[in-house]
Scaffold this motif. Structure first.
Motif, short mmCIF file in Angstrom:
data_model
loop_
_atom_site.label_atom_id
_atom_site.label_comp_id
_atom_site.label_asym_id
_atom_site.label_seq_id
_atom_site.Cartn_x
_atom_site.Cartn_y
_atom_site.Cartn_z
N SER A 75 0.85 -1.20 0.00
CA SER A 75 0.00 0.00 0.00
C SER A 75 0.88 1.24 0.00
CB SER A 75 -0.92 0.01 1.23
OG SER A 75 -0.16 0.18 2.42
N ARG A 76 0.26 2.35 -0.31
CA ARG A 76 0.92 3.65 -0.21
C ARG A 76 0.06 4.58 0.62
NH1 ARG A 76 2.44 6.95 -4.23
NH2 ARG A 76 4.31 7.44 -3.03
N THR A 77 0.73 5.37 1.45
CA THR A 77 0.05 6.24 2.41
C THR A 77 0.57 7.67 2.26
OG1 THR A 77 -0.20 4.42 3.98
CG2 THR A 77 -0.41 6.65 4.86
N ALA A 78 -0.33 8.63 2.37
CA ALA A 78 0.05 10.03 2.42
C ALA A 78 -0.21 10.55 3.83
CB ALA A 78 -0.75 10.84 1.41
N ALA A 79 0.83 11.05 4.47
CA ALA A 79 0.67 11.73 5.75
C ALA A 79 0.46 13.21 5.43
CB ALA A 79 1.88 11.53 6.64
N VAL A 80 -0.80 13.67 5.49
CA VAL A 80 -1.14 15.02 5.04
C VAL A 80 -1.17 15.96 6.23
CG1 VAL A 80 -2.41 14.15 3.05
CG2 VAL A 80 -3.64 14.61 5.15
N VAL A 81 -0.50 17.10 6.07
CA VAL A 81 -0.43 18.13 7.11
C VAL A 81 -1.19 19.34 6.58
CG1 VAL A 81 1.05 19.50 8.60
CG2 VAL A 81 1.83 17.25 7.78
N ALA A 82 -2.40 19.56 7.09
CA ALA A 82 -3.23 20.67 6.63
C ALA A 82 -2.89 21.91 7.44
CB ALA A 82 -4.70 20.32 6.80
N ILE A 83 -2.52 23.00 6.74
CA ILE A 83 -2.11 24.22 7.42
C ILE A 83 -2.81 25.42 6.82
CG2 ILE A 83 0.15 23.27 8.02
CD1 ILE A 83 1.37 24.93 5.78
N HIS A 84 -2.93 26.47 7.63
CA HIS A 84 -3.47 27.75 7.17
C HIS A 84 -2.83 28.86 7.97
CE1 HIS A 84 -6.77 30.96 7.41
NE2 HIS A 84 -6.17 31.11 6.25
N ALA A 85 -1.94 29.60 7.33
CA ALA A 85 -1.26 30.74 7.96
C ALA A 85 -0.55 30.34 9.26
CB ALA A 85 -2.24 31.87 8.21
N GLU A 86 0.04 29.15 9.27
CA GLU A 86 0.81 28.70 10.42
C GLU A 86 2.25 29.21 10.31
OE1 GLU A 86 -0.47 27.11 12.92
OE2 GLU A 86 -2.41 26.43 12.14
N GLU B 107 -2.03 34.57 2.82
CA GLU B 107 -1.14 35.69 3.06
C GLU B 107 0.16 35.50 2.28
OE1 GLU B 107 -2.71 33.94 5.19
OE2 GLU B 107 -3.92 35.23 6.47
N GLY B 108 0.49 36.47 1.44
CA GLY B 108 1.64 36.34 0.55
C GLY B 108 2.95 36.13 1.27
N ALA B 109 3.18 36.87 2.35
CA ALA B 109 4.44 36.77 3.06
C ALA B 109 4.61 35.38 3.68
CB ALA B 109 4.53 37.84 4.15
N ILE B 110 3.54 34.87 4.28
CA ILE B 110 3.62 33.55 4.91
C ILE B 110 3.80 32.46 3.85
CG2 ILE B 110 2.43 31.88 6.37
CD1 ILE B 110 1.05 34.19 7.76
N SER B 111 3.06 32.56 2.75
CA SER B 111 3.17 31.54 1.71
C SER B 111 4.57 31.54 1.11
CB SER B 111 2.12 31.77 0.62
OG SER B 111 2.32 33.02 -0.02
N ALA B 112 5.20 32.71 1.01
CA ALA B 112 6.56 32.77 0.49
C ALA B 112 7.52 32.03 1.41
CB ALA B 112 7.00 34.23 0.33
N VAL B 113 7.33 32.17 2.72
CA VAL B 113 8.17 31.45 3.67
C VAL B 113 7.90 29.95 3.58
CG1 VAL B 113 8.82 31.20 6.10
CG2 VAL B 113 8.26 33.45 5.19
N GLU B 114 6.62 29.57 3.40
CA GLU B 114 6.30 28.15 3.23
C GLU B 114 7.08 27.56 2.06
OE1 GLU B 114 1.62 28.26 4.79
OE2 GLU B 114 2.10 27.78 2.70
N GLU B 115 7.07 28.26 0.93
CA GLU B 115 7.74 27.74 -0.26
C GLU B 115 9.25 27.70 -0.06
OE1 GLU B 115 6.23 30.30 -3.28
OE2 GLU B 115 4.19 29.51 -3.10
N HIS B 116 9.78 28.67 0.66
CA HIS B 116 11.21 28.66 0.97
C HIS B 116 11.56 27.46 1.85
CE1 HIS B 116 15.21 30.07 2.03
NE2 HIS B 116 14.88 29.97 3.31
#
Length: 644
Positions: free
Chosen positions: A122-133, A169-178
Motif C-alpha cells: 500500500s501507499r500512504t500520504a501523511a497530510v499536514v493541513a495548514i493555514h497561515a501557520e 497571506e503572501g508573506a507567509i506563503s513565500a516562507v512556506e515555499e522557501h
C-alpha cells in the motif's frame, strides 16, 4: 514559486505493476456483534445513580412549592445526572483496564505486536493541513517525522508527507515555499529511506480544512490507499505511521483508525498543568469509550488514518440549512465525517494506548477560551446534524455528547446563580451545598453520594496510576505525582468558574446568532499581557464582584464560605491568566519535579529532536546532533526527581 503543486525532487515511487497488489478495501462491513450489553452496563448505573440522587434530594428537602425552588431542583437533578455519567465512565474504564487483554479489541491486540516494516502492499500520504501557520515550526516537525520514518527502514516509497496549504497571506506563503525548498534539498542529502515530501497550496480556500482534505482526495487520492491526517501541531513517529498502515492493510473493512494524541512540548505553567492533567485523567475515560463503542467510533480530525476511497465516496459534508452560526458550512466537521463513514458501513476504530502520537494545546487561558468559543459554535451546529437520515445510534450519541458538553455550562451557571439566591432567601445552603448542612439522614446520604460522584473520576485515575510502579515512575514518582495532583486540583478550582462562565456565554451568544471567526490559533508559549487579560475577562470580574457583594449582604457565613472560592476565582481571573502563562514558572515547576509526564521522564526521540529544532533554530543538520536531553530532572531508583 506559486504554482499549486511545486516541483518535486526525484524520488522513487511505487510502479503501476505494484498497484495490482495494493489493498483497496473489502467494502463496508456487516453489522458487528451487538454491543448492547456493554452500553447498558454504562447507561444503567448512570440512570440509577441519577435517580438515587433525585430521590434523596426530594427526601431531604421535599418538593419545593415555589418556582425558584423547583427550578433549582430541576437543574440540580440534570447536572448530577451528567456528573453520574462522567463518574461511571471512569469506573467502567477502570474495570475494563483491570481486565487486561480480555477487554481489548482484536485491533488493539494486533497493534501491540504488528511489525513496523513496510510491506510494499500500500501507499500512504501523511497530510499536514495548514493555514497561515508558522512555516518554520511546521517544517521542523515534518523533518522530525521524515527522519523517524527513515530510521524504521525501507526505501521510503510507502509513505509520503504532503503539506496541504490553505495560506492566502503572501508573506507567509513565500516562507512556506522557501522552507519546502530547504527541506527538499535536505531530504536529498539524507539519502535512501527518506519519504517523499510534497507541498501544495490552494488558491481557492472553499470549505476550510475539510475542503482542503477533500480537494486532496479528488486530486491526489488515486495515488494512495490511505492518508494519515495531521494538524499543524501534530507529531507522529515513523513506527506509529507504519503500524497504522499495516493495520489498515490487514483490516480491509476498517475505514478509519483514530489514535490518541497527548499534548506535549509546551512549557508555560498553564500548558504543563494541562499536559499533566490529560495524561493522568484521560486513560480511564478513553478505555471506557473504546470498550463500549467498538467499531462505532468517532473521528477527532487529526492523528488518524483513513481509507481514502471510503472517505472520498462517503464523507462528503452537507451544507446545513439556514444561516450561521447554526447553519451553513459545518465547522467541527471531523465527527460528522466519522458518522458518515460509519453510516456507509465502514468500521471507525479507536486505539487509546498505541502511543507515538502527540499534539500541542493552547498555552494560556486566554487562547484556550478563544478555541472553546470556536468549538462551541461548531458543536452546537450538530443540533442540525442529529436528525440526518441513516446515522447510527452510537454516532448520534457522539454528536449529542459534544452538544451537551457545552450546554451543561449554562445549566451550571443558572444553578449556581439561582441556588445562591435561594440560599440568601432561606438562610440554608440547600441543594447548592449538596445537602452538607442538612440535619436529616437523607441529606447526609445525598451529600455523601454527590461528593463521591464528583470526586470519583480523579480519585480512580490517581489510584490507577499509584497501583503501578511503572506508571508512578512516568509521573516522576509517588511524591511528585501526589503533589502535582494536589496543585492541579487547586488550579482547577480556580479555573473552572472562569471557564464555565465563558462557555455559558459562548453557548447563549451562539444561540442568539453570534458568529465567531475561525482564525489560526496561537501555538507558541505566549505570555498574556496584563492589559489583554483585564480587557478580555472584564465580564468575569463583574460577575465575581456582583457575587461578592451578594455574599456580603446575605448575612450567612456558611453561604459566604461555600461560595467564596467561586467569587475569588472570578475576581482574580486576569491574574490567573497572566501568571499561568509564564514560561518561567512552567520551567521552574519542571525543575522542581512538578507536573511531569512520561514525555518528560522518558521522552521519545522525536520529541527531543523537535525540542532541539526549536532551541537551535531550523538548521536541519543540527537536529539530532545534540546529545544532551532537555529534561531538567531525572528519576532516581526511589522514584524521586533530582536536578541534573
Amino acid at each position: 514559486m506559486s504554482s499549486p503543486d511545486l516541483p518535486q525532487a526525484e524520488r522513487s515511487v511505487e510502479t503501476e505493476a505494484g498497484d495490482e497488489t495494493r489493498p483497496r478495501g473489502a467494502g463496508p462491513a456487516p453489522r458487528p456483534a451487538s454491543f448492547r450489553l456493554r452500553r447498558l452496563a454504562l447507561a444503567g448505573p448512570t440512570l440509577a445513580t441519577a435517580a438515587a440522587i433525585a430521590a434523596l434530594a426530594l427526601a431531604a428537602y421535599g418538593l419545593p412549592e415555589t418556582w425558584l425552588g423547583r427550578t433549582v431542583l430541576g437543574l440540580f437533578v440534570l447536572l448530577m445526572a451528567w456528573q453520574s455519567f462522567t463518574a461511571w465512565q471512569y469506573l467502567y474504564g477502570l474495570i475494563a483496564a483491570l481486565m487486561g487483554d480480555r477487554a481489548l479489541s482484536s485491533l488493539e491486540r494486533r497493534a501491540a505486536t504488528i511489525s513496523t516494516r513496510p510491506t510494499g502492499l500500500s501507499r500512504t500520504a501523511a497530510v499536514v493541513a495548514i493555514h497561515a501557520e508558522d512555516p518554520i515550526a511546521v517544517f521542523s516537525a515534518i523533518r522530525v517525522m521524515a527522519r523517524s520514518l527513515q530510521r524504521e527502514g525501507g526505501d521510503g516509497s510507502d509513505i509520503d508527507i504532503f503539506v496541504l496549504s490553505d495560506t492566502r497571506e503572501g508573506a507567509i506563503s513565500a516562507v512556506e515555499e522557501h522552507e519546502f525548498a530547504r527541506i527538499q534539498a535536505w531530504s536529498q542529502r539524507e539519502g535512501r529511506g527518506m519519504p517523499r515530501i510534497r507541498y501544495r497550496r490552494r488558491t481557492d480556500n472553499k470549505g476550510r480544512k475539510a475542503g482542503n482534505i477533500a480537494e486532496f482526495c479528488q486530486t491526489y487520492g488515486h495515488e494512495y490507499d490511505f492518508m494519515i491526517v495531521l494538524d499543524a501541531d501534530s507529531l507522529m513517529t515513523g513506527a506509529a505511521m507504519r503500524r497504522l498502515a499495516r493495520l489498515m492493510e490487514e483490516n480491509p473493512r476498517t475505514g478509519l483508525i483514530q489514535t490518541v494524541s497527548y499534548a506535549a512540548g509546551r512549557d508555560t505553567l498553564f500548558a504543563r498543568i494541562q499536559q499533566f492533567a490529560v495524561r493522568l485523567y484521560a486513560p480511564l475515560s478513553l478505555r471506557c469509550l473504546e470498550t463500549w463503542q467498538g467499531p462505532d467510533g468517532s473521528y477527532w480530525g487529526h492523528n488518524a488514518i483513513l481509507r481514502i476511497e471510503a472517505f472520498a465516496n462517503n464523507a462528503e459534508l452537507p451544507v446545513l440549512s439556514g444561516k450561521p452560526p447554526l447553519g451553513g458550512e459545518i465547522l467541527c466537521h471531523d465527527i460528522v465525517e466519522g458518522a458518515l463513514l460509519r453510516r456507509a458501513g465502514w468500521e471507525v476504530r479507536l486505539l487509546p494506548e498505541m502511543g507515538g502520537t502527540w499534539e500541542e494545546m493552547p498555552t494560556n487561558l486566554i487562547d484556550l477560551l478563544g478555541r472553546e468559543r470556536r468549538w462551541c459554535q461548531g458543536n452546537l451546529q450538530h443540533i442540525r446534524v442529529l436528525p440526518m437520515k441513516g446515522l447510527l445510534g452510537a454516532s448520534r450519541w457522539h454528536l449529542g455528547v459534544g452538544i451537551l458538553g457545552y450546554c451543561v455550562y449554562p445549566l451550571w451557571i443558572a444553578f449556581l446563580a439561582l441556588g445562591t439566591w435561594q440560599a440568601v432567601r432561606s438562610g440554608e445552603l440547600g441543594l447548592i451545598g449538596y445537602g452538607i448542612d442538612g440535619a436529616s439522614a437523607a441529606a447526609a446520604a445525598l451529600a455523601a453520594l454527590v461528593v463521591a460522584v464528583m470526586a470519583l473520576p480523579k480519585l480512580l485515575s490517581l489510584g490507577y496510576v499509584l497501583a503501578s510502579p511503572r506508571r508512578r515512575a512516568d509521573f516522576g514518582g509517588t511524591r511528585s505525582l501526589l503533589v502535582s495532583a494536589a496543585l492541579e486540583q487547586v488550579t482547577w478550582v480556580l479555573l473552572w468558574p472562569v471557564m464555565a462562565l465563558f462557555a455559558a456565554g459562548a453557548v447563549v451568544t451562539t444561540l442568539f446568532g453570534r458568529v465567531v471567526r475561525w482564525d489560526t490559533q496561537s501555538r507558541d508559549d505566549r505570555s498574556v499581557p496584563w492589559g489583554e487579560a483585564f480587557r478580555l475577562q472584564s465580564d468575569a470580574i463583574a460577575a465575581g464582584g456582583a457575587l461578592a457583594v451578594l455574599l456580603a449582604l446575605s448575612g450567612s457565613p456558611w453561604l459566604a464560605l461555600w461560595m467564596a472560592p467561586v467569587a475569588m476565582a472570578l475576581l482574580t481571573s486576569p491574574v490567573q491568566s497572566v501568571l499561568t502563562s509564564s514560561t518561567r514558572l512552567g520551567l521552574g515547576s519542571k525543575a522542581r519535579g512538578l507536573f511531569l509526564t512520561e514525555d518528560d521522564t522518558r521522552p521519545a526521540r522525536e520529541l527531543l529532536e523537535l525540542h532541539q529544532s526549536r532551541t537551535v533554530g531550523a538548521d536541519p543538520a543540527a537536529i539530532g546532533a545534540a546529545s544532551a536531553p532537555w529534561l531538567a530532572v531525572s528519576i532516581d531508583e526511589a522514584g524521586t526527581p533530582t536536578l541534573r
